[in-house]
Motif scaffolding. Structure first.
Motif, PDB file in Angstrom:
ATOM      1  N   VAL A  10       0.241  14.079  -3.825  1.00  0.00           N
ATOM      2  CA  VAL A  10       1.271  13.269  -3.173  1.00  0.00           C
ATOM      3  C   VAL A  10       2.105  12.530  -4.208  1.00  0.00           C
ATOM      4  CG1 VAL A  10       1.665  11.348  -1.570  1.00  0.00           C
ATOM      5  CG2 VAL A  10      -0.165  12.975  -1.124  1.00  0.00           C
ATOM      6  N   TRP A  11       3.442  12.593  -4.040  1.00  0.00           N
ATOM      7  CA  TRP A  11       4.392  11.850  -4.850  1.00  0.00           C
ATOM      8  C   TRP A  11       5.234  10.969  -3.941  1.00  0.00           C
ATOM      9  CZ3 TRP A  11       2.816  16.705  -5.913  1.00  0.00           C
ATOM     10  CH2 TRP A  11       2.460  17.006  -7.219  1.00  0.00           C
ATOM     11  N   CYS A  12       5.842   9.941  -4.503  1.00  0.00           N
ATOM     12  CA  CYS A  12       6.732   9.053  -3.761  1.00  0.00           C
ATOM     13  C   CYS A  12       8.103   9.705  -3.639  1.00  0.00           C
ATOM     14  CB  CYS A  12       6.843   7.710  -4.472  1.00  0.00           C
ATOM     15  SG  CYS A  12       8.025   6.583  -3.692  1.00  0.00           S
ATOM     16  N   TYR A  13       8.615   9.827  -2.420  1.00  0.00           N
ATOM     17  CA  TYR A  13       9.942  10.388  -2.213  1.00  0.00           C
ATOM     18  C   TYR A  13      11.043   9.424  -2.634  1.00  0.00           C
ATOM     19  CZ  TYR A  13       8.597  14.668   0.115  1.00  0.00           C
ATOM     20  OH  TYR A  13       8.104  15.908   0.376  1.00  0.00           O
ATOM     21  N   GLY A  14      10.726   8.146  -2.802  1.00  0.00           N
ATOM     22  CA  GLY A  14      11.737   7.175  -3.194  1.00  0.00           C
ATOM     23  C   GLY A  14      11.969   7.108  -4.686  1.00  0.00           C
ATOM     24  N   CYS A  15      10.892   7.170  -5.496  1.00  0.00           N
ATOM     25  CA  CYS A  15      11.028   7.049  -6.949  1.00  0.00           C
ATOM     26  C   CYS A  15      10.478   8.245  -7.706  1.00  0.00           C
ATOM     27  CB  CYS A  15      10.362   5.768  -7.459  1.00  0.00           C
ATOM     28  SG  CYS A  15       8.574   5.708  -7.196  1.00  0.00           S
ATOM     29  N   GLY A  16       9.737   9.127  -7.026  1.00  0.00           N
ATOM     30  CA  GLY A  16       9.218  10.324  -7.658  1.00  0.00           C
ATOM     31  C   GLY A  16       7.892  10.146  -8.370  1.00  0.00           C
TER      32      GLY A  16
ATOM     33  N   ASP B  63       0.835  -1.193   0.000  1.00  0.00           N
ATOM     34  CA  ASP B  63       0.000   0.000   0.000  1.00  0.00           C
ATOM     35  C   ASP B  63       0.871   1.245   0.000  1.00  0.00           C
ATOM     36  OD1 ASP B  63      -2.115  -1.585   2.427  1.00  0.00           O
ATOM     37  OD2 ASP B  63      -2.301  -1.591   0.253  1.00  0.00           O
ATOM     38  N   PHE B  64       0.269   2.368  -0.393  1.00  0.00           N
ATOM     39  CA  PHE B  64       0.967   3.628  -0.238  1.00  0.00           C
ATOM     40  C   PHE B  64       1.220   3.844   1.244  1.00  0.00           C
ATOM     41  CE2 PHE B  64      -1.360   5.390  -4.221  1.00  0.00           C
ATOM     42  CZ  PHE B  64      -0.546   4.642  -5.036  1.00  0.00           C
ATOM     43  N   SER B  65       2.397   4.345   1.576  1.00  0.00           N
ATOM     44  CA  SER B  65       2.794   4.475   2.970  1.00  0.00           C
ATOM     45  C   SER B  65       3.440   5.830   3.210  1.00  0.00           C
ATOM     46  CB  SER B  65       3.774   3.368   3.347  1.00  0.00           C
ATOM     47  OG  SER B  65       3.191   2.101   3.144  1.00  0.00           O
ATOM     48  N   GLN B  66       3.713   6.102   4.491  1.00  0.00           N
ATOM     49  CA  GLN B  66       4.390   7.332   4.849  1.00  0.00           C
ATOM     50  C   GLN B  66       5.352   7.055   5.992  1.00  0.00           C
ATOM     51  OE1 GLN B  66       1.068   9.790   5.853  1.00  0.00           O
ATOM     52  NE2 GLN B  66       0.945   9.056   7.959  1.00  0.00           N
ATOM     53  N   ILE B  67       6.386   7.876   6.054  1.00  0.00           N
ATOM     54  CA  ILE B  67       7.333   7.840   7.160  1.00  0.00           C
ATOM     55  C   ILE B  67       7.147   9.143   7.915  1.00  0.00           C
ATOM     56  CG2 ILE B  67       9.766   7.780   7.810  1.00  0.00           C
ATOM     57  CD1 ILE B  67      10.188   6.096   5.205  1.00  0.00           C
ATOM     58  N   GLU B  68       6.722   9.027   9.155  1.00  0.00           N
ATOM     59  CA  GLU B  68       6.427  10.184  10.000  1.00  0.00           C
ATOM     60  C   GLU B  68       7.594  10.401  10.951  1.00  0.00           C
ATOM     61  OE1 GLU B  68       3.520  10.987  13.821  1.00  0.00           O
ATOM     62  OE2 GLU B  68       2.874   9.582  12.288  1.00  0.00           O
ATOM     63  N   ILE B  69       8.085  11.633  11.020  1.00  0.00           N
ATOM     64  CA  ILE B  69       9.156  11.979  11.942  1.00  0.00           C
ATOM     65  C   ILE B  69       8.548  12.789  13.074  1.00  0.00           C
ATOM     66  CG2 ILE B  69      11.374  13.126  12.240  1.00  0.00           C
ATOM     67  CD1 ILE B  69      11.884  12.606   9.268  1.00  0.00           C
ATOM     68  N   TYR B  70       8.666  12.274  14.291  1.00  0.00           N
ATOM     69  CA  TYR B  70       8.032  12.844  15.476  1.00  0.00           C
ATOM     70  C   TYR B  70       9.108  13.194  16.492  1.00  0.00           C
ATOM     71  CZ  TYR B  70       4.882  13.121  19.524  1.00  0.00           C
ATOM     72  OH  TYR B  70       4.186  13.538  20.624  1.00  0.00           O
ATOM     73  N   SER B  71       9.126  14.449  16.923  1.00  0.00           N
ATOM     74  CA  SER B  71      10.047  14.855  17.985  1.00  0.00           C
ATOM     75  C   SER B  71       9.513  16.103  18.659  1.00  0.00           C
ATOM     76  CB  SER B  71      11.445  15.119  17.424  1.00  0.00           C
ATOM     77  OG  SER B  71      11.438  16.242  16.576  1.00  0.00           O
ATOM     78  N   ASP B  72      10.018  16.369  19.840  1.00  0.00           N
ATOM     79  CA  ASP B  72       9.614  17.558  20.609  1.00  0.00           C
ATOM     80  C   ASP B  72       8.102  17.673  20.733  1.00  0.00           C
ATOM     81  OD1 ASP B  72      12.272  18.323  20.993  1.00  0.00           O
ATOM     82  OD2 ASP B  72      12.306  19.410  19.097  1.00  0.00           O
ATOM     83  N   GLY B  73       7.394  16.549  20.837  1.00  0.00           N
ATOM     84  CA  GLY B  73       5.965  16.563  21.078  1.00  0.00           C
ATOM     85  C   GLY B  73       5.081  16.731  19.864  1.00  0.00           C
TER      86      GLY B  73
ATOM     87  N   HIS C 105       6.723  16.583  12.680  1.00  0.00           N
ATOM     88  CA  HIS C 105       7.191  17.740  11.920  1.00  0.00           C
ATOM     89  C   HIS C 105       7.522  17.427  10.479  1.00  0.00           C
ATOM     90  CE1 HIS C 105      11.448  16.563  12.283  1.00  0.00           C
ATOM     91  NE2 HIS C 105      11.143  16.224  13.512  1.00  0.00           N
ATOM     92  N   THR C 106       7.567  16.166  10.077  1.00  0.00           N
ATOM     93  CA  THR C 106       7.842  15.838   8.685  1.00  0.00           C
ATOM     94  C   THR C 106       7.151  14.542   8.316  1.00  0.00           C
ATOM     95  OG1 THR C 106      10.043  16.809   8.962  1.00  0.00           O
ATOM     96  CG2 THR C 106       9.675  15.564   6.962  1.00  0.00           C
ATOM     97  N   LEU C 107       6.617  14.480   7.094  1.00  0.00           N
ATOM     98  CA  LEU C 107       6.085  13.255   6.512  1.00  0.00           C
ATOM     99  C   LEU C 107       6.756  13.033   5.173  1.00  0.00           C
ATOM    100  CD1 LEU C 107       2.232  13.560   7.067  1.00  0.00           C
ATOM    101  CD2 LEU C 107       3.769  11.996   8.223  1.00  0.00           C
ATOM    102  N   TYR C 108       7.208  11.807   4.936  1.00  0.00           N
ATOM    103  CA  TYR C 108       7.719  11.426   3.628  1.00  0.00           C
ATOM    104  C   TYR C 108       6.833  10.302   3.108  1.00  0.00           C
ATOM    105  CZ  TYR C 108      11.857  14.146   4.742  1.00  0.00           C
ATOM    106  OH  TYR C 108      12.704  15.170   5.072  1.00  0.00           O
ATOM    107  N   GLU C 109       6.092  10.567   2.045  1.00  0.00           N
ATOM    108  CA  GLU C 109       5.205   9.574   1.469  1.00  0.00           C
ATOM    109  C   GLU C 109       5.990   8.703   0.484  1.00  0.00           C
ATOM    110  OE1 GLU C 109       4.588  12.922   1.187  1.00  0.00           O
ATOM    111  OE2 GLU C 109       2.749  13.291   2.295  1.00  0.00           O
TER     112      GLU C 109
END
Length: 123
Positions: free
Chosen positions: A70-76, A3-13, A16-20
């Protein structure tokens, strides 16, 4: 993952970033490695990194709804149009496409700008 997925970066509560990405293993690996992770990238979906000031959590999960295209950050590759509300005069709020019935051309994947991964049109 398929499935389409995302990488969520969580810090300081807060998040702050999502990479789909499109869900292919190679794209997941490329993004996680670009974010500085190594080792067994497929044995789990939550990764912790520590800095002197904070703990950072990276989580791989299913792609959430988005108010932008939304675009894929891995292949574009283009993944989907914005899932947004219609505007009173027509069109969709948040969608960047002139014609939301057509797919967009792929973008150049994982271009680093000021220490952050971004997508840019192919030249």
């Amino acid at each position: 993952m398929s499935d389409f997925s995302q990488i969520e970066i969580y810090s300081d509560g807060s998040t702050h970033t999502l990479y789909e990405f499109c869900g292919f293993d190679d794209c997941r690996r490329k993004i996680l490695e670009a974010l500085g992770l190594t080792g067994k990238l497929f044995s789990r979906d939550v990764f912790w990194t520590a800095t002197p000031d904070t703990n950072v959590r990276l989580t791989v999960s299913s792609l959430d709804d988005s108010d932008r295209c939304v675009w894929c950050y891995g292949c574009g590759d283009f993944l989907r149009h914005a899932n947004a509300s219609p505007e009173p005069g027509g069109g969709f709020f948040g969608c960047e496409c002139e014609d939301s019935e057509e797919d967009r051309e792929p973008l150049e994947p994982m271009v680093e700008v000021n220490g952050r991964l971004e997508l840019r049109p192919f030249r």
